[in-house]
Scaffold this active site. Structure first.
Site, PDB file in Angstrom:
ATOM      1  N   CYS A  12       0.845  -1.185   0.000  1.00  0.00           N
ATOM      2  CA  CYS A  12       0.000   0.000   0.000  1.00  0.00           C
ATOM      3  C   CYS A  12       0.881   1.234   0.000  1.00  0.00           C
ATOM      4  O   CYS A  12       2.098   1.148   0.075  1.00  0.00           O
ATOM      5  CB  CYS A  12      -0.859   0.039   1.254  1.00  0.00           C
ATOM      6  SG  CYS A  12      -1.874  -1.421   1.472  1.00  0.00           S
ATOM      7  N   GLY A  38      -1.106   0.809  -4.862  1.00  0.00           N
ATOM      8  CA  GLY A  38      -2.393   0.247  -4.479  1.00  0.00           C
ATOM      9  C   GLY A  38      -3.492   0.832  -5.317  1.00  0.00           C
ATOM     10  O   GLY A  38      -3.624   2.050  -5.395  1.00  0.00           O
ATOM     11  N   ASN A 112       0.962   0.649   5.790  1.00  0.00           N
ATOM     12  CA  ASN A 112       1.571  -0.100   4.696  1.00  0.00           C
ATOM     13  C   ASN A 112       2.437  -1.193   5.294  1.00  0.00           C
ATOM     14  O   ASN A 112       3.344  -0.903   6.063  1.00  0.00           O
ATOM     15  CB  ASN A 112       2.416   0.847   3.828  1.00  0.00           C
ATOM     16  CG  ASN A 112       3.256   0.132   2.777  1.00  0.00           C
ATOM     17  OD1 ASN A 112       4.286   0.630   2.367  1.00  0.00           O
ATOM     18  ND2 ASN A 112       2.824  -1.022   2.320  1.00  0.00           N
ATOM     19  N   GLY A 113       2.152  -2.447   4.917  1.00  0.00           N
ATOM     20  CA  GLY A 113       2.924  -3.571   5.454  1.00  0.00           C
ATOM     21  C   GLY A 113       1.995  -4.636   5.982  1.00  0.00           C
ATOM     22  O   GLY A 113       0.776  -4.466   5.980  1.00  0.00           O
ATOM     23  N   TYR A 253      10.538  -4.145  -7.953  1.00  0.00           N
ATOM     24  CA  TYR A 253       9.223  -4.011  -8.580  1.00  0.00           C
ATOM     25  C   TYR A 253       8.320  -2.921  -7.992  1.00  0.00           C
ATOM     26  O   TYR A 253       7.677  -2.195  -8.736  1.00  0.00           O
ATOM     27  CB  TYR A 253       8.489  -5.364  -8.486  1.00  0.00           C
ATOM     28  CG  TYR A 253       7.060  -5.282  -8.931  1.00  0.00           C
ATOM     29  CD1 TYR A 253       6.736  -5.215 -10.291  1.00  0.00           C
ATOM     30  CD2 TYR A 253       6.011  -5.240  -8.008  1.00  0.00           C
ATOM     31  CE1 TYR A 253       5.420  -5.116 -10.711  1.00  0.00           C
ATOM     32  CE2 TYR A 253       4.692  -5.133  -8.424  1.00  0.00           C
ATOM     33  CZ  TYR A 253       4.406  -5.078  -9.775  1.00  0.00           C
ATOM     34  OH  TYR A 253       3.109  -4.965 -10.193  1.00  0.00           O
ATOM     35  N   SER A 294       7.468  -1.956 -15.618  1.00  0.00           N
ATOM     36  CA  SER A 294       8.291  -2.272 -14.450  1.00  0.00           C
ATOM     37  C   SER A 294       9.718  -2.718 -14.795  1.00  0.00           C
ATOM     38  O   SER A 294      10.595  -2.651 -13.939  1.00  0.00           O
ATOM     39  CB  SER A 294       7.602  -3.323 -13.587  1.00  0.00           C
ATOM     40  OG  SER A 294       7.202  -4.398 -14.396  1.00  0.00           O
ATOM     41  N   ASP A 357      11.026  -7.948 -14.697  1.00  0.00           N
ATOM     42  CA  ASP A 357      11.555  -7.732 -13.343  1.00  0.00           C
ATOM     43  C   ASP A 357      11.466  -8.987 -12.479  1.00  0.00           C
ATOM     44  O   ASP A 357      12.284  -9.192 -11.601  1.00  0.00           O
ATOM     45  CB  ASP A 357      10.832  -6.561 -12.666  1.00  0.00           C
ATOM     46  CG  ASP A 357       9.355  -6.805 -12.552  1.00  0.00           C
ATOM     47  OD1 ASP A 357       8.627  -6.501 -13.510  1.00  0.00           O
ATOM     48  OD2 ASP A 357       8.929  -7.356 -11.528  1.00  0.00           O
ATOM     49  N   CYS A 393       5.787 -13.812   0.731  1.00  0.00           N
ATOM     50  CA  CYS A 393       6.161 -12.675   1.575  1.00  0.00           C
ATOM     51  C   CYS A 393       5.131 -12.535   2.680  1.00  0.00           C
ATOM     52  O   CYS A 393       3.932 -12.676   2.437  1.00  0.00           O
ATOM     53  CB  CYS A 393       6.191 -11.397   0.738  1.00  0.00           C
ATOM     54  SG  CYS A 393       6.523  -9.933   1.726  1.00  0.00           S
ATOM     55  N   CYS A 444      15.880  -7.473   3.574  1.00  0.00           N
ATOM     56  CA  CYS A 444      15.063  -8.683   3.662  1.00  0.00           C
ATOM     57  C   CYS A 444      15.027  -9.273   2.262  1.00  0.00           C
ATOM     58  O   CYS A 444      14.589  -8.626   1.312  1.00  0.00           O
ATOM     59  CB  CYS A 444      13.647  -8.377   4.137  1.00  0.00           C
ATOM     60  SG  CYS A 444      12.608  -9.864   4.101  1.00  0.00           S
TER      61      CYS A 444
HETATM   62  P1  AMP Z   1       3.194 -13.722 -12.892  1.00  0.00           P
HETATM   63  O1  AMP Z   1       4.509 -14.428 -13.027  1.00  0.00           O
HETATM   64  O2  AMP Z   1       2.276 -13.917 -14.026  1.00  0.00           O
HETATM   65  O3  AMP Z   1       2.518 -14.095 -11.605  1.00  0.00           O
HETATM   66  O4  AMP Z   1       3.454 -12.154 -12.836  1.00  0.00           O
HETATM   67  C1  AMP Z   1       4.721 -11.606 -12.858  1.00  0.00           C
HETATM   68  C2  AMP Z   1       4.648 -10.162 -13.207  1.00  0.00           C
HETATM   69  O5  AMP Z   1       3.868  -9.441 -12.276  1.00  0.00           O
HETATM   70  C3  AMP Z   1       6.033  -9.552 -13.159  1.00  0.00           C
HETATM   71  O6  AMP Z   1       6.410  -9.297 -14.474  1.00  0.00           O
HETATM   72  C4  AMP Z   1       5.925  -8.294 -12.367  1.00  0.00           C
HETATM   73  O7  AMP Z   1       6.026  -7.152 -13.200  1.00  0.00           O
HETATM   74  C5  AMP Z   1       4.575  -8.331 -11.742  1.00  0.00           C
HETATM   75  N1  AMP Z   1       4.691  -8.565 -10.284  1.00  0.00           N
HETATM   76  C6  AMP Z   1       5.673  -9.135  -9.600  1.00  0.00           C
HETATM   77  N2  AMP Z   1       5.391  -9.171  -8.276  1.00  0.00           N
HETATM   78  C7  AMP Z   1       4.209  -8.608  -8.120  1.00  0.00           C
HETATM   79  C8  AMP Z   1       3.394  -8.337  -7.000  1.00  0.00           C
HETATM   80  N3  AMP Z   1       3.741  -8.691  -5.771  1.00  0.00           N
HETATM   81  N4  AMP Z   1       2.227  -7.717  -7.215  1.00  0.00           N
HETATM   82  C9  AMP Z   1       1.855  -7.389  -8.440  1.00  0.00           C
HETATM   83  N5  AMP Z   1       2.580  -7.609  -9.540  1.00  0.00           N
HETATM   84  C10 AMP Z   1       3.739  -8.231  -9.399  1.00  0.00           C
END
Ligand code: AMP
Length: 479
Positions: A12, A38, A112-113, A253, A294, A357, A393, A444
């Site tokens: 958030c 968010g 947030n957290g 990210y 990203s 990413d 996480c 972390c």
């Molecule tokens: P997926 O492997 O289809 O679950 O989604 C991976 C993509 O979602 C990555 O390319 C990131 O840009 C994005 N992503 C990674 N971590 C998160 C997250 N915690 N919340 C939302 N999007 C994420």
């Protein structure tokens, strides 16, 4: 536990303004800049004329706040929050800032957290304390603890409450007299102090200070509690000091590249990640492309280091939210298609280095690779600027249960085959730490390494709490 269903849910953004006649409007702008943190709910609570007024809603900041709603939020102090969550929890009662009336007045909180002992505290508050909860968020535990404190001053009650919680929190809180901003002792999530004229500003990221032309003063330190009243600002360090563990995934990210967090420019860290990837996994190719937005910076870094030109092989439609926003898999698959389209002429017949990413479930990657293949790409060399995510996480990043993390179920070669790419290389932990300018003790990295810096929610579920997993000596100090 974000939403009390045994699974962490939200990252958030928080924002606060103290001492400006247009506090709600500045907060609205700040939330706009934090929208990437968010997108499922937004809210602002304002203090003026001896009372708190709030407006919250489900959706984007621009959906929730229409001029007449914003116009009603009068006062020279305000806090705001943007919320990110997934299924079952995207309802109004969970949207923050949370507000409560209690014996000593009214208060509001934006958090947030994720707290790892929220479930245990909540059970205790309900069973032994007779507490009635209005939402399913872990953040409400903090509100309940503040309300139960015997301390006279609001900041002291906040500190007392925070002493009881374990996990990640960057918070802004408000009553009729003061504003409190705090970061947990491990400093998982970012939180900044800014200044605009005589007003004090709090924001998750510096991009939200920039949007209102506020000066960057400094980051709130891990374990620091900052209190602002009419008389000025005071800083407290009420918790035992431990080695901070800011979340390295913020760099990969979560945060915006135009922000500075944890003493570093996100843009620079991401470019270094790209450079490190190019050194780690060079390949003969015609273009380097990103999965926008990203991985743009990491792709630029790869291009700079390798000398292979960067090109925009994918075009992103910016008028839809982030991929993860939709609650279930079928809609998320669709989301990829409406969001990204290939620029055919840029990629047809080319050997491409595709940078992303991270790979979480693998759903997005599978889709985008299909799109590239359909456009006649010759070769795809997939490079990921994060190491394989093998653990959930518990501190506020939305990761699914372990079984749904593709890298916890398959080897890199199996993932390569499943995705249908010519080569696949993930960033190493060392390369990541090098890009983030730290060593393994400074961040972390639990989602990659399984080294959780606190106890986990499951440790609190067990009756015998004498042998907790991953107990860092620091966590003992919280009890
Ligand atoms: P997926 O492997 O289809 O679950 O989604 C991976 C993509 O979602 C990555 O390319 C990131 O840009 C994005 N992503 C990674 N971590 C998160 C997250 N915690 N919340 C939302 N999007 C994420």
């Amino acid at each position: 536990m974000g939403d009390n269903d045994g699974h962490p849910k939200h990252h958030c953004g928080v924002f606060g303004v103290f001492g400006h006649p247009e506090a709600a409007k500045l907060t609205y702008l700040g939330l706009y800049a934090l929208q990437h943190r968010g997108q499922e709910g937004a809210g602002i609570v304002c203090a003026g004329n001896g009372r708190l007024n709030g407006h919250r809603g489900v959706g984007l900041v621009s959906d929730v706040f229409k001029p007449h709603k914003l116009g009603r939020l009068k006062g020279d102090r305000a806090i705001g929050h943007v919320r990110y969550s997934t299924f079952g929890s995207n309802n109004l009662k969970n949207v923050q800032p949370l507000m409560a009336d209690y014996a000593k007045g009214s208060m509001a909180l934006g958090h947030n957290g994720n707290l790892v002992n929220a479930g245990a505290l909540r059970d205790d508050l309900e069973e032994r304390g007779g507490a009635i909860f209005q939402s399913t968020t872990d953040s409400e535990v903090i509100i309940q603890l503040i309300a139960r404190s015997r301390k006279e001053r609001f900041p002291d009650a906040v500190i007392e409450a925070l002493r009881k919680v374990i996990g990640a929190y960057s918070i802004v809180a408000l009553d009729n007299h003061c504003m409190v901003a705090a970061r947990d002792p491990l400093g998982f999530r970012p939180l900044w102090i800014g200044r605009r004229g005589g007003a004090t500003i709090f924001a998750s990221e510096t991009c939200a200070l920039d949007i209102i032309d506020a000066d960057w003063v400094r980051e709130i330190e891990p374990g620091e509690v900052v209190v602002v009243t009419q008389d000025g600002m005071e800083s407290y360090k009420p918790f035992e000091q431990v080695t901070p563990k800011p979340c390295i995934f913020e760099f990969i990210y979560v945060a915006r590249p135009d922000s500075e967090i944890f003493g570093q420019s996100v843009d620079e860290v991401r470019k270094r990640l790209g450079r490190n990837l190019a050194k780690l996994a060079p390949v003969d190719a015609d273009i380097v492309m990103s999965v926008p937005d990203s991985s743009n910076q990491a792709a630029l870094g790869y291009a700079h280091e390798s000398g292979i030109p960067f090109d925009m092989g994918f075009i992103r439609n910016h008028y839809v939210g982030r991929t993860f926003i939709e609650p279930d898999q079928s809609i998320r698959d669709f989301g990829v298609k409406i969001k990204l389209n290939a620029a055919r002429s840029a990629i047809q017949g080319k050997r491409v280095v595709l940078i992303d990413d991270s790979i979480v479930r693998g759903t997005t990657s599978k889709k985008i690779i299909k799109v590239l293949r359909r456009c006649g790409v010759e070769e795809i060399h997939f490079r990921i600027s994060a190491p394989p995510i093998i653990n959930s996480c518990f501190y506020g990043i939305d990761t699914p249960d372990r079984e749904r993390l593709i890298a916890s179920q398959m080897s890199v070669e199996e993932i390569r085959q499943y995705l249908g790419v010519d080569s696949l290389v993930f960033m190493t932990i060392d390369g990541l730490l090098d890009a983030a300018g730290g060593n393994k003790d400074q961040y972390c990295t639990a989602c990659f390494t399984n080294q959780y810096p606190t106890m986990l929610p499951s440790d609190f579920d067990r009756k015998e709490k004498d042998a907790p997993r991953h107990l860092d000596t620091s966590t003992e100090l919280f009890f």
